[in-house]
Design a protein around this motif. Structure first.
Motif, short mmCIF file in Angstrom:
data_model
loop_
_atom_site.label_atom_id
_atom_site.label_comp_id
_atom_site.label_asym_id
_atom_site.label_seq_id
_atom_site.Cartn_x
_atom_site.Cartn_y
_atom_site.Cartn_z
N ASP A 94 0.83 -1.21 0.00
CA ASP A 94 0.00 0.00 0.00
C ASP A 94 0.86 1.26 0.00
OD1 ASP A 94 -2.28 -1.59 0.11
OD2 ASP A 94 -2.30 -1.58 2.31
N VAL A 95 1.92 1.25 0.77
CA VAL A 95 2.82 2.39 0.84
C VAL A 95 3.50 2.61 -0.51
CG1 VAL A 95 4.90 3.30 1.93
CG2 VAL A 95 3.16 2.17 3.32
N ILE A 96 3.89 1.53 -1.18
CA ILE A 96 4.52 1.65 -2.49
C ILE A 96 3.55 2.25 -3.51
CG2 ILE A 96 5.44 0.30 -4.44
CD1 ILE A 96 6.64 -1.61 -2.34
N VAL A 97 2.31 1.78 -3.50
CA VAL A 97 1.31 2.28 -4.46
C VAL A 97 1.00 3.75 -4.18
CG1 VAL A 97 -1.08 2.04 -5.21
CG2 VAL A 97 0.33 0.02 -4.92
N LEU A 98 0.79 4.11 -2.92
CA LEU A 98 0.50 5.50 -2.58
C LEU A 98 1.71 6.40 -2.85
CD1 LEU A 98 -1.51 4.99 0.72
CD2 LEU A 98 -2.40 5.57 -1.53
N GLY A 99 2.90 5.86 -2.64
CA GLY A 99 4.12 6.62 -2.95
C GLY A 99 4.27 6.87 -4.44
N SER A 100 3.83 5.95 -5.25
CA SER A 100 3.92 6.16 -6.70
C SER A 100 2.96 7.26 -7.14
CB SER A 100 3.63 4.87 -7.45
OG SER A 100 2.27 4.51 -7.34
N GLY A 101 1.81 7.39 -6.49
CA GLY A 101 0.90 8.50 -6.79
C GLY A 101 1.54 9.83 -6.42
N PHE A 102 2.21 9.86 -5.28
CA PHE A 102 2.89 11.08 -4.85
C PHE A 102 4.04 11.41 -5.80
CE2 PHE A 102 5.76 13.34 -1.76
CZ PHE A 102 4.98 14.48 -1.67
N ALA A 103 4.74 10.40 -6.26
CA ALA A 103 5.81 10.62 -7.24
C ALA A 103 5.24 11.18 -8.54
CB ALA A 103 6.55 9.31 -7.50
N GLY A 104 4.08 10.71 -8.95
CA GLY A 104 3.43 11.23 -10.15
C GLY A 104 3.09 12.71 -10.00
N ALA A 105 2.61 13.11 -8.83
CA ALA A 105 2.29 14.52 -8.59
C ALA A 105 3.55 15.38 -8.60
CB ALA A 105 1.56 14.67 -7.26
N ILE A 106 4.64 14.87 -8.05
CA ILE A 106 5.90 15.62 -8.04
C ILE A 106 6.49 15.72 -9.44
CG2 ILE A 106 8.30 15.55 -7.24
CD1 ILE A 106 7.20 14.51 -4.57
#
Length: 103
Positions: free
Chosen positions: A74-86
């Motif tokens: 879950d942390v990896i998936v949510l982190g990838s969304g944050f990376a997309g925003a950055i």
């Protein structure tokens, strides 16, 4: 494993696209990168929005325990969304620097 790869790509692309459109329309480069953690905290918690104001201590304690109970996937998936925003913010900055004007 395949679901993880698809989820990571999906979250990255979705939040890149949402952040890119918000950056174009509102001309605030890092808006989505700032709002993303708050949106995700609201989504993963079981609290209503009003409970953060009426029952603050308990609401934030429940969010803290929810964050601690997240799986690594879950942390990896949510982190990838944050990376997309950055990455969206970086792309908008580069496009503006090269002279591309949006709206």
């Amino acid at each position: 494993m395949i679901q993880l790869i698809v989820s990571v790509l999906l979250y990255f692309v979705i939040f890149f696209g949402i952040a890119f459109i918000l950056n174009m329309l509102l001309r605030k480069t890092w808006l989505m990168a700032i709002l993303y953690p708050f949106i995700i905290l609201y989504v993963i918690s079981n609290n209503s929005f009003g409970s953060y104001f009426s029952n603050t201590g308990e609401a934030f304690a429940q969010v803290g325990s929810t964050i601690q109970s997240l799986n690594t996937v879950d942390v990896i998936v949510l982190g990838s969304g944050f990376a997309g925003a950055i990455v969206s913010g970086i792309v908008i900055k580069m496009l503006r620097k090269t002279g591309y004007q949006m709206f």
